[in-house]
Scaffold this motif. Structure first.
Motif, PDB file in Angstrom:
ATOM      1  N   SER A 114       0.807  -1.213   0.000  1.00 11.23           N
ATOM      2  CA  SER A 114       0.000   0.000   0.000  1.00 11.23           C
ATOM      3  C   SER A 114       0.846   1.271   0.000  1.00 11.23           C
ATOM      4  N   ARG A 115       2.140   1.138   0.194  1.00  8.40           N
ATOM      5  CA  ARG A 115       2.983   2.331   0.230  1.00  8.40           C
ATOM      6  C   ARG A 115       2.935   3.146  -1.055  1.00  8.40           C
ATOM      7  N   PRO A 116       3.027   2.549  -2.231  1.00  9.99           N
ATOM      8  CA  PRO A 116       2.934   3.364  -3.443  1.00  9.99           C
ATOM      9  C   PRO A 116       1.585   4.086  -3.534  1.00  9.99           C
ATOM     10  N   MET A 117       0.542   3.425  -3.073  1.00  7.74           N
ATOM     11  CA  MET A 117      -0.786   4.032  -3.110  1.00  7.74           C
ATOM     12  C   MET A 117      -0.839   5.258  -2.192  1.00  7.74           C
ATOM     13  N   VAL A 118      -0.348   5.109  -0.986  1.00 10.51           N
ATOM     14  CA  VAL A 118      -0.384   6.208  -0.019  1.00 10.51           C
ATOM     15  C   VAL A 118       0.519   7.352  -0.470  1.00 10.51           C
ATOM     16  N   ARG A 119       1.701   7.026  -0.951  1.00  8.27           N
ATOM     17  CA  ARG A 119       2.621   8.070  -1.436  1.00  8.27           C
ATOM     18  C   ARG A 119       2.013   8.829  -2.606  1.00  8.27           C
ATOM     19  N   THR A 120       1.440   8.093  -3.536  1.00  3.78           N
ATOM     20  CA  THR A 120       0.833   8.713  -4.711  1.00  3.78           C
ATOM     21  C   THR A 120      -0.333   9.610  -4.309  1.00  3.78           C
ATOM     22  N   ALA A 121      -1.199   9.095  -3.451  1.00  2.00           N
ATOM     23  CA  ALA A 121      -2.359   9.879  -3.008  1.00  2.00           C
ATOM     24  C   ALA A 121      -1.926  11.108  -2.220  1.00  2.00           C
ATOM     25  N   ALA A 122      -0.926  10.947  -1.365  1.00  2.00           N
ATOM     26  CA  ALA A 122      -0.457  12.080  -0.561  1.00  2.00           C
ATOM     27  C   ALA A 122       0.128  13.173  -1.456  1.00  2.00           C
ATOM     28  N   LEU A 123       0.968  12.779  -2.385  1.00  2.00           N
ATOM     29  CA  LEU A 123       1.589  13.759  -3.276  1.00  2.00           C
ATOM     30  C   LEU A 123       0.535  14.486  -4.113  1.00  2.00           C
ATOM     31  N   CYS A 124      -0.319  13.727  -4.772  1.00  2.00           N
ATOM     32  CA  CYS A 124      -1.343  14.335  -5.630  1.00  2.00           C
ATOM     33  C   CYS A 124      -2.361  15.136  -4.819  1.00  2.00           C
ATOM     34  N   GLY A 125      -2.782  14.615  -3.681  1.00  8.16           N
ATOM     35  CA  GLY A 125      -3.777  15.296  -2.868  1.00  8.16           C
ATOM     36  C   GLY A 125      -3.263  16.595  -2.273  1.00  8.16           C
ATOM     37  N   LEU A 126      -2.053  16.552  -1.719  1.00  8.31           N
ATOM     38  CA  LEU A 126      -1.500  17.760  -1.103  1.00  8.31           C
ATOM     39  C   LEU A 126      -1.215  18.838  -2.146  1.00  8.31           C
ATOM     40  N   LEU A 127      -0.668  18.433  -3.283  1.00  7.49           N
ATOM     41  CA  LEU A 127      -0.403  19.412  -4.347  1.00  7.49           C
ATOM     42  C   LEU A 127      -1.703  20.011  -4.889  1.00  7.49           C
ATOM     43  N   THR A 128      -2.722  19.197  -5.029  1.00  2.00           N
ATOM     44  CA  THR A 128      -4.002  19.682  -5.543  1.00  2.00           C
ATOM     45  C   THR A 128      -4.670  20.617  -4.544  1.00  2.00           C
ATOM     46  N   GLY A 129      -4.636  20.272  -3.272  1.00  2.00           N
ATOM     47  CA  GLY A 129      -5.178  21.164  -2.254  1.00  2.00           C
ATOM     48  C   GLY A 129      -4.474  22.509  -2.245  1.00  2.00           C
ATOM     49  N   ALA A 130      -3.156  22.472  -2.384  1.00  2.00           N
ATOM     50  CA  ALA A 130      -2.388  23.712  -2.449  1.00  2.00           C
ATOM     51  C   ALA A 130      -2.737  24.508  -3.706  1.00  2.00           C
ATOM     52  N   LEU A 131      -2.931  23.820  -4.816  1.00  2.00           N
ATOM     53  CA  LEU A 131      -3.309  24.494  -6.057  1.00  2.00           C
ATOM     54  C   LEU A 131      -4.677  25.174  -5.923  1.00  2.00           C
ATOM     55  N   CYS A 132      -5.608  24.505  -5.256  1.00  2.00           N
ATOM     56  CA  CYS A 132      -6.927  25.106  -5.018  1.00  2.00           C
ATOM     57  C   CYS A 132      -6.791  26.393  -4.201  1.00  2.00           C
ATOM     58  N   PHE A 133      -5.936  26.354  -3.188  1.00  2.00           N
ATOM     59  CA  PHE A 133      -5.740  27.548  -2.372  1.00  2.00           C
ATOM     60  C   PHE A 133      -5.025  28.638  -3.164  1.00  2.00           C
ATOM     61  N   LEU A 134      -4.083  28.264  -3.997  1.00  2.00           N
ATOM     62  CA  LEU A 134      -3.409  29.272  -4.834  1.00  2.00           C
ATOM     63  C   LEU A 134      -4.402  29.960  -5.756  1.00  2.00           C
ATOM     64  N   TRP A 135      -5.422  29.232  -6.206  1.00  2.00           N
ATOM     65  CA  TRP A 135      -6.467  29.829  -7.034  1.00  2.00           C
ATOM     66  C   TRP A 135      -7.226  30.896  -6.233  1.00  2.00           C
ATOM     67  N   VAL A 136      -7.546  30.603  -4.985  1.00  2.00           N
ATOM     68  CA  VAL A 136      -8.227  31.571  -4.119  1.00  2.00           C
ATOM     69  C   VAL A 136      -7.341  32.801  -3.923  1.00  2.00           C
ATOM     70  N   LEU A 137      -6.066  32.584  -3.671  1.00  2.00           N
ATOM     71  CA  LEU A 137      -5.138  33.717  -3.513  1.00  2.00           C
ATOM     72  C   LEU A 137      -5.031  34.529  -4.792  1.00  2.00           C
ATOM     73  N   PHE A 138      -4.991  33.855  -5.929  1.00  5.03           N
ATOM     74  CA  PHE A 138      -4.950  34.553  -7.215  1.00  5.03           C
ATOM     75  C   PHE A 138      -6.178  35.438  -7.384  1.00  5.03           C
ATOM     76  N   LEU A 139      -7.350  34.897  -7.071  1.00  9.40           N
ATOM     77  CA  LEU A 139      -8.578  35.695  -7.169  1.00  9.40           C
ATOM     78  C   LEU A 139      -8.510  36.910  -6.252  1.00  9.40           C
ATOM     79  N   TYR A 140      -8.043  36.709  -5.051  1.00 10.17           N
ATOM     80  CA  TYR A 140      -7.950  37.797  -4.075  1.00 10.17           C
ATOM     81  C   TYR A 140      -6.974  38.869  -4.547  1.00 10.17           C
ATOM     82  N   LYS A 141      -5.803  38.455  -4.998  1.00 13.12           N
ATOM     83  CA  LYS A 141      -4.764  39.412  -5.417  1.00 13.12           C
ATOM     84  C   LYS A 141      -5.153  40.167  -6.692  1.00 13.12           C
ATOM     85  N   THR A 142      -5.997  39.583  -7.526  1.00 12.29           N
ATOM     86  CA  THR A 142      -6.411  40.251  -8.764  1.00 12.29           C
ATOM     87  C   THR A 142      -7.683  41.072  -8.587  1.00 12.29           C
TER      88      THR A 142
END
Length: 175
Positions: free
Chosen positions: A9-37
């Motif tokens: 299960s390690r590849p599954m957890v690593r893959t999910a963690a990497l993709c999930g954390l990066l995607t969550g951060a990307l969603c927040f960057l979108w909010v910051l982009f909207l705010y800054k613009t």
């Protein structure tokens, strides 16, 4: 000695963690982009980031598929998509909640005024529908008024869309 389940299960957890954390951060960057613009970070444009978690779920399933010669199997394929979605939704919701706390009530009040204005403009369209005025009133009542409300809305929308796409994606990408 580790069990075979933990090792596999390690590849599954690593893959999910990497993709999930990066995607969550990307969603927040979108909010910051909207705010800054100068756009409303709580408004309708924020919902464009609702499509990031489903895309991340499919990407994580494809990535996991490449790590297994015979395919990851149904449980791993669906699991990695759901875990990716859950992590992305949790990170995005937490970040939006913290942003709303830091930005203060003024930005929320500005959003509510804008939302009321948009709904007032759409009221004639609601009135033409059966039970339209009830839907209009429900929409007004259900507007998020607190940082907790925005975080909860963000979490539920992203989780729902990611799950709707992640389960069929996992079924399709299991082999």
């Amino acid at each position: 000695m580790e069990s075979t389940t933990a090792v596999s299960s390690r590849p599954m957890v690593r893959t999910a963690a990497l993709c999930g954390l990066l995607t969550g951060a990307l969603c927040f960057l979108w909010v910051l982009f909207l705010y800054k613009t100068g756009n409303n970070p709580y408004g309708p444009k924020r919902t464009l980031s609702d499509f990031f978690p489903p895309i991340a779920a499919i990407v994580s399933q494809l990535w996991l598929r490449r790590q297994y010669a015979q395919g990851p199997g149904l449980a791993r394929a669906v699991g990695v998509g759901l875990l990716t979605t859950l992590l992305a939704a949790a990170v995005a919701a937490t970040a939006l909640y913290l942003f709303a706390q830091a930005a203060g009530p003024g930005l929320i009040e500005q959003h509510l005024a804008e939302a009321h204005k948009m709904l007032a403009a759409a009221k004639p369209l609601y009135a033409k529908q059966a039970n339209g005025l009830k839907q209009y009133e429900a929409t007004l009542r259900n507007l998020a008024h607190t940082p907790e409300g925005f975080g909860q809305d963000e979490f539920l929308k992203k989780l729902l869309l990611g799950t709707i796409v992640g389960i069929p994606g996992g079924i399709f990408l299991r082999k």
